[in-house]
Motif scaffolding. Structure first.
Motif, mmCIF file in Angstrom:
data_model
loop_
_atom_site.group_PDB
_atom_site.id
_atom_site.type_symbol
_atom_site.label_atom_id
_atom_site.label_comp_id
_atom_site.label_asym_id
_atom_site.label_seq_id
_atom_site.Cartn_x
_atom_site.Cartn_y
_atom_site.Cartn_z
ATOM 1 N N ALA A 135 63.623 66.065 28.956
ATOM 2 C CA ALA A 135 64.301 65.184 30.062
ATOM 3 C C ALA A 135 64.344 63.784 29.897
ATOM 4 O O ALA A 135 65.152 63.000 30.449
ATOM 5 N N LEU A 136 63.236 63.528 29.248
ATOM 6 C CA LEU A 136 63.112 62.014 29.238
ATOM 7 C C LEU A 136 63.796 61.427 28.091
ATOM 8 O O LEU A 136 64.019 60.098 28.069
ATOM 9 N N VAL A 137 64.240 62.074 27.089
ATOM 10 C CA VAL A 137 65.138 61.494 25.997
ATOM 11 C C VAL A 137 66.294 60.792 26.540
ATOM 12 O O VAL A 137 66.599 59.579 26.246
ATOM 13 N N PRO A 138 67.206 61.566 27.443
ATOM 14 C CA PRO A 138 68.344 60.835 27.902
ATOM 15 C C PRO A 138 68.097 59.599 28.749
ATOM 16 O O PRO A 138 68.814 58.512 28.566
ATOM 17 N N GLY A 139 66.804 59.504 29.404
ATOM 18 C CA GLY A 139 66.635 58.346 30.220
ATOM 19 C C GLY A 139 66.339 57.126 29.233
ATOM 20 O O GLY A 139 66.782 55.967 29.435
ATOM 21 N N LEU A 140 65.520 57.494 28.197
ATOM 22 C CA LEU A 140 65.498 56.361 26.973
ATOM 23 C C LEU A 140 66.563 56.042 26.631
ATOM 24 O O LEU A 140 66.726 54.660 26.020
ATOM 25 N N LEU A 141 67.477 56.734 26.203
ATOM 26 C CA LEU A 141 68.894 56.491 25.729
ATOM 27 C C LEU A 141 69.649 55.551 26.555
ATOM 28 O O LEU A 141 70.191 54.397 26.240
ATOM 29 N N VAL A 142 69.486 55.672 27.792
ATOM 30 C CA VAL A 142 70.228 55.158 28.969
ATOM 31 C C VAL A 142 69.433 53.558 29.035
ATOM 32 O O VAL A 142 70.159 52.628 29.072
ATOM 33 N N GLY A 150 64.923 47.889 32.000
ATOM 34 C CA GLY A 150 63.736 48.200 32.839
ATOM 35 C C GLY A 150 64.148 49.084 33.955
ATOM 36 O O GLY A 150 63.648 49.687 34.460
ATOM 37 N N ALA A 151 65.452 48.648 34.700
ATOM 38 C CA ALA A 151 65.830 49.545 35.841
ATOM 39 C C ALA A 151 65.955 50.840 35.314
ATOM 40 O O ALA A 151 65.680 51.619 36.246
ATOM 41 N N ALA A 152 66.606 51.337 34.252
ATOM 42 C CA ALA A 152 67.027 52.407 33.708
ATOM 43 C C ALA A 152 65.536 53.128 33.465
ATOM 44 O O ALA A 152 65.597 54.378 33.616
ATOM 45 N N SER A 200 66.000 50.092 45.513
ATOM 46 C CA SER A 200 67.289 49.407 45.461
ATOM 47 C C SER A 200 67.197 48.004 46.584
ATOM 48 O O SER A 200 67.908 47.352 46.278
ATOM 49 N N GLN A 201 66.212 48.043 47.380
ATOM 50 C CA GLN A 201 66.164 46.988 48.036
ATOM 51 C C GLN A 201 65.183 45.763 47.600
ATOM 52 O O GLN A 201 65.052 45.009 48.431
ATOM 53 N N GLN A 202 64.580 46.220 46.456
ATOM 54 C CA GLN A 202 63.702 45.127 45.787
ATOM 55 C C GLN A 202 64.525 43.990 45.262
ATOM 56 O O GLN A 202 65.597 44.426 44.910
ATOM 57 N N PRO A 203 63.916 42.797 45.346
ATOM 58 C CA PRO A 203 64.796 41.748 44.700
ATOM 59 C C PRO A 203 65.166 41.833 43.177
ATOM 60 O O PRO A 203 65.981 41.492 42.798
ATOM 61 N N ALA A 204 64.276 42.813 42.245
ATOM 62 C CA ALA A 204 64.403 42.800 40.937
ATOM 63 C C ALA A 204 65.822 43.877 40.821
ATOM 64 O O ALA A 204 66.374 43.411 39.779
ATOM 65 N N PHE A 205 66.041 44.446 41.723
ATOM 66 C CA PHE A 205 67.101 45.447 41.656
ATOM 67 C C PHE A 205 68.259 44.990 42.740
ATOM 68 O O PHE A 205 69.011 45.781 43.152
ATOM 69 N N ALA A 219 74.587 45.564 38.965
ATOM 70 C CA ALA A 219 74.361 46.188 37.600
ATOM 71 C C ALA A 219 73.023 46.661 37.600
ATOM 72 O O ALA A 219 72.825 47.716 36.700
ATOM 73 N N GLU A 220 71.936 46.150 37.904
ATOM 74 C CA GLU A 220 70.603 46.680 37.835
ATOM 75 C C GLU A 220 70.623 48.054 38.465
ATOM 76 O O GLU A 220 69.847 48.821 37.930
ATOM 77 N N ARG A 221 71.247 48.261 39.870
ATOM 78 C CA ARG A 221 71.134 49.524 40.475
ATOM 79 C C ARG A 221 72.137 50.320 39.571
ATOM 80 O O ARG A 221 71.728 51.525 39.893
ATOM 81 N N ARG A 222 73.001 49.975 38.929
ATOM 82 C CA ARG A 222 73.825 51.137 38.392
ATOM 83 C C ARG A 222 73.121 51.327 37.102
ATOM 84 O O ARG A 222 72.836 52.657 36.844
ATOM 85 N N TRP A 223 72.377 50.723 36.629
ATOM 86 C CA TRP A 223 71.443 51.158 35.308
ATOM 87 C C TRP A 223 70.338 51.931 35.995
ATOM 88 O O TRP A 223 69.880 53.180 35.405
ATOM 89 N N LEU A 224 69.778 51.787 37.229
ATOM 90 C CA LEU A 224 68.653 52.676 37.580
ATOM 91 C C LEU A 224 69.043 53.971 38.119
ATOM 92 O O LEU A 224 68.426 55.020 37.675
ATOM 93 N N PHE A 225 70.394 54.177 38.605
ATOM 94 C CA PHE A 225 70.969 55.321 39.155
ATOM 95 C C PHE A 225 71.258 55.820 37.754
ATOM 96 O O PHE A 225 71.317 57.200 37.753
ATOM 97 N N GLY A 226 71.866 55.270 36.643
ATOM 98 C CA GLY A 226 72.315 55.808 35.635
ATOM 99 C C GLY A 226 71.066 56.537 34.803
ATOM 100 O O GLY A 226 71.016 57.530 34.341
ATOM 101 N N GLY A 227 69.875 55.956 34.670
ATOM 102 C CA GLY A 227 68.606 56.656 34.358
ATOM 103 C C GLY A 227 68.290 57.622 34.910
ATOM 104 O O GLY A 227 67.661 58.782 34.228
ATOM 105 N N LEU A 228 68.339 57.808 36.189
ATOM 106 C CA LEU A 228 67.680 58.673 37.217
ATOM 107 C C LEU A 228 68.790 59.877 36.877
ATOM 108 O O LEU A 228 68.293 61.013 36.745
#
Length: 162
Positions: free
Chosen positions: A26-33, A47-49, A101-106, A110-119
């Motif tokens: 399951a981690l492999v696709p997350g690393l690919l994203v 980092g977000a992903a 998603s409320q943190q300044p880093a996200f 674009a960062e939120r999209r990558w966060l959700f994409g990795g998830l």
């Protein structure tokens, strides 16, 4: 024989390896994203992903191991624990996503999209791995051990003959 002895004897010896294999797969696709995020949008997206992937993997792995341990120790309570664990997992993931998603880093879309994409990549791969493991792992439904017969010449044996 006590129930505690029975529960430890009937445990599947490969359960830890199975959870590790599903988690790794399951981690492999997350690393690919995360790798795609690094190439396409930079280090923040990667980092977000990666954070989204690892966070949801930890939640899913915790729930799976919890249900496996409970089903081995108390099979009659396994369905209840599975449903409660599933509810807890959903709540944890929602709280985690809202908090991250409320943190300044996200802050950026674009960062939120990558966060959700990795998830999402990890969740879909986890589901596929769990279904594949459930179909392929052989778990006996019934205990088909042969009954212990009394020795020949005992009183119980004489009663069976009549």
């Amino acid at each position: 024989m006590t129930s505690a002895t029975t529960a430890t004897q009937d445990r599947r010896p490969g359960a830890v390896a199975l959870h590790g294999a599903v988690a790794t797969a399951a981690l492999v696709p997350g690393l690919l994203v995360a790798g795609a995020g690094l190439v396409l949008a930079g280090g923040d997206a990667a980092g977000a992903a990666l954070i989204g992937s690892l966070a949801v993997l930890a939640v899913l792995l915790f729930g799976s191991v919890t249900v496996d341990v409970v089903s081995g120790l108390m099979p009659h309570a396994s369905l209840m624990v599975a449903l409660l664990t599933y509810t807890l997992q959903l709540m944890l993931v929602v709280v985690l996503l809202v908090t991250l998603s409320q943190q300044p880093a996200f802050a950026g879309v674009a960062e939120r999209r990558w966060l959700f994409g990795g998830l999402l990549a990890v969740v879909l791969a986890w589901m596929a791995g769990q279904v594949t493991a459930a179909v392929r792992v052989r778990i006996p439904v019934y205990d088909l051990r042969a009954p212990v017969r009394p020795a020949a010449g005992t009183e119980q044996d004489a009663g069976d003959a009549t």
